[in-house]
Design an enzyme around this catalytic site. Sequence first.
Site, short mmCIF file in Angstrom:
data_model
loop_
_atom_site.label_atom_id
_atom_site.label_comp_id
_atom_site.label_asym_id
_atom_site.label_seq_id
_atom_site.Cartn_x
_atom_site.Cartn_y
_atom_site.Cartn_z
N LYS A 178 10.68 44.75 110.98
CA LYS A 178 10.20 43.52 111.61
C LYS A 178 9.96 42.47 110.53
O LYS A 178 8.98 42.52 109.80
CB LYS A 178 8.89 43.78 112.38
CG LYS A 178 8.37 42.54 113.08
CD LYS A 178 6.91 42.29 112.71
CE LYS A 178 6.45 40.91 113.12
NZ LYS A 178 6.99 39.83 112.25
N GLU A 253 1.63 47.01 100.46
CA GLU A 253 1.75 46.05 99.35
C GLU A 253 0.99 44.81 99.80
O GLU A 253 1.51 44.01 100.59
CB GLU A 253 3.23 45.74 99.08
CG GLU A 253 4.05 46.93 98.62
CD GLU A 253 3.73 47.37 97.19
OE1 GLU A 253 3.09 46.60 96.44
OE2 GLU A 253 4.11 48.49 96.83
N CYS A 287 2.57 37.10 95.60
CA CYS A 287 1.39 37.96 95.52
C CYS A 287 0.97 38.20 94.07
O CYS A 287 -0.17 38.56 93.81
CB CYS A 287 1.68 39.28 96.20
SG CYS A 287 3.17 40.06 95.57
N GLU A 384 -7.27 34.42 97.38
CA GLU A 384 -5.89 34.18 96.97
C GLU A 384 -5.53 32.72 97.30
O GLU A 384 -5.66 32.30 98.45
CB GLU A 384 -5.01 35.15 97.78
CG GLU A 384 -3.64 35.37 97.25
CD GLU A 384 -2.89 36.43 98.08
OE1 GLU A 384 -3.27 36.71 99.23
OE2 GLU A 384 -1.90 36.96 97.56
#
Length: 481
Positions: A178, A253, A287, A384
């Site tokens: 997906k 992850e 990331c 983040e």
Amino acid sequence: MAFQDWMKQANLIGGDWVGADGGETIDVTNPVDGSVIGTVPKGGRAETARAIDAAAAAFPAFRDISLMERCGLLWKLHDALMDHQKDLAELLTVEMGKPLAEAMGEIAIGAQYVRWFAEEARRAKGEIVPAGVNGRRILVTKHAIGVVGMITPWNFPSSMLARKVAPALAVGCTVVAKPATATPYSGLAWGALAEEVGYPAGVVNVVTGSAREIAGAIMDDARVRKVTFTGSTEVGKELIRQSADTVKKVSMELGGNAPFLVFDDADLDRAVEGAMVSKFRNAGQTCVCANRIYVQSGIHDAFVERLVEKTRAMKVGDGREKGVEQGPMIDMDAVEKVEAFVEDATSKGAEVVTGGGRHGKGGTFFEPTVMTGATQAMRFASEEIFGPLAPIFRFETEEEAIEMANDTVYGLACYAYTADLGRAFRLNEGLQYGMIGINSGLITTVEAPFGGVKESGLGKEGGSQGLEDYLETKYVCVDGI
Ligand code: NAP
């Protein structure tokens, strides 16, 4: 061919390209100007269940083809990616916004992962272990885990699937993928590529649509033995909870908050170059992006001056234009999030040295930004950023730098620039991160295990460890010998 030929506006289920059952679709836009470039099916539980049926049915025969046939298919997949690199890269840029050169690099590293796992599959070895008693032999063997569910983000829509699809296919697993709704075409292209090189129907299935419904169907189905997810820590935690009911193996992850440490003894040019690539690649939407740049007092002013000079020289624009180094951000939410970080830091005493707001090009373009006077009390110290904002913190001692660097729930990547070998080893031991770049701002490579510690995730992608995640270990005891 052209990039439009890879824009599959349908899902691949059991070898057929199909729409959603109710015919519903989702618009896909180009972040450069918000224009609609096409649609994809709005699939849900029913479509996903059929994809799992197809993957489960295809698994026994695919698992049992010879190792060399499996490797041969991967070599063909690698070649197909490289043969169509330019078109696949343009497709990626059009739906995601990153500069074409970066998109070319993403397709290339995806192909490298495919080749790497074609090689590693030949080394998926078991063991014979000495038994404690006579007349007995102990064999440890490795087996494909089965149907694998894969859920991926928009920031690397092609290579995040490469790191999952390649090891899964290498060991004989089948796939239900997906891709992110913002960037579905690069995910669907994996289905088209698998079909082109001759994977049997049902081995690779790709479903687009409602994240909750598709993920829900994957998580609830006991036939899916493993789920591999790349995305935010928040969603990853939810999936870990959901995996409990059918006790699935999971790889996660997740998010990062990378510290980038520059010591007084660092090579200044190298440190600035590393900070530029680590911070501004993909408009800061990776990331492993430098999230917090800590610079020791003695080198602080020179580093800031050089970084600002380079940041001001960056060319912002449509990723398909020649020389563009930073494209638009993915959507308006992302822009507003970065604006809020700038506002929060400014209100707490930080200073914008360059950039600081929306770019004159309008839409979701944001100025490459450098701020100084950052402190641990500011929001970006713990969250983040995921945008082109470089906050500079000042520090005095190595101990202080390590303490601030570790002061986060995340533990994905970190970077340090120093000429002191002893310090490099102390940093390796002291920094709580899954990946450490010493004098390097770009560390992703197929040979190494990519992945985080703490709330940045579970499992590894790449390296020999990346194959292990798709294998189950069994042991057989042969007695009476
Ligand atoms: P995200 O919002 O977590 O989405 C990732 C994927 O999960 C998408 O396919 C998304 O579908 C799906 N999803 C969203 N909500 C879900 C739910 N409730 N249940 C199941 N699936 C759900 O993350 P993102 O914004 O796309 O990506 C950015 C994040 O990914 C950042 O935190 C970044 O650090 C992380 N990331 C980590 C790595 C790594 O290797 N560690 C690499 C790249 C990115 P929709 O698109 O349909 O919403």
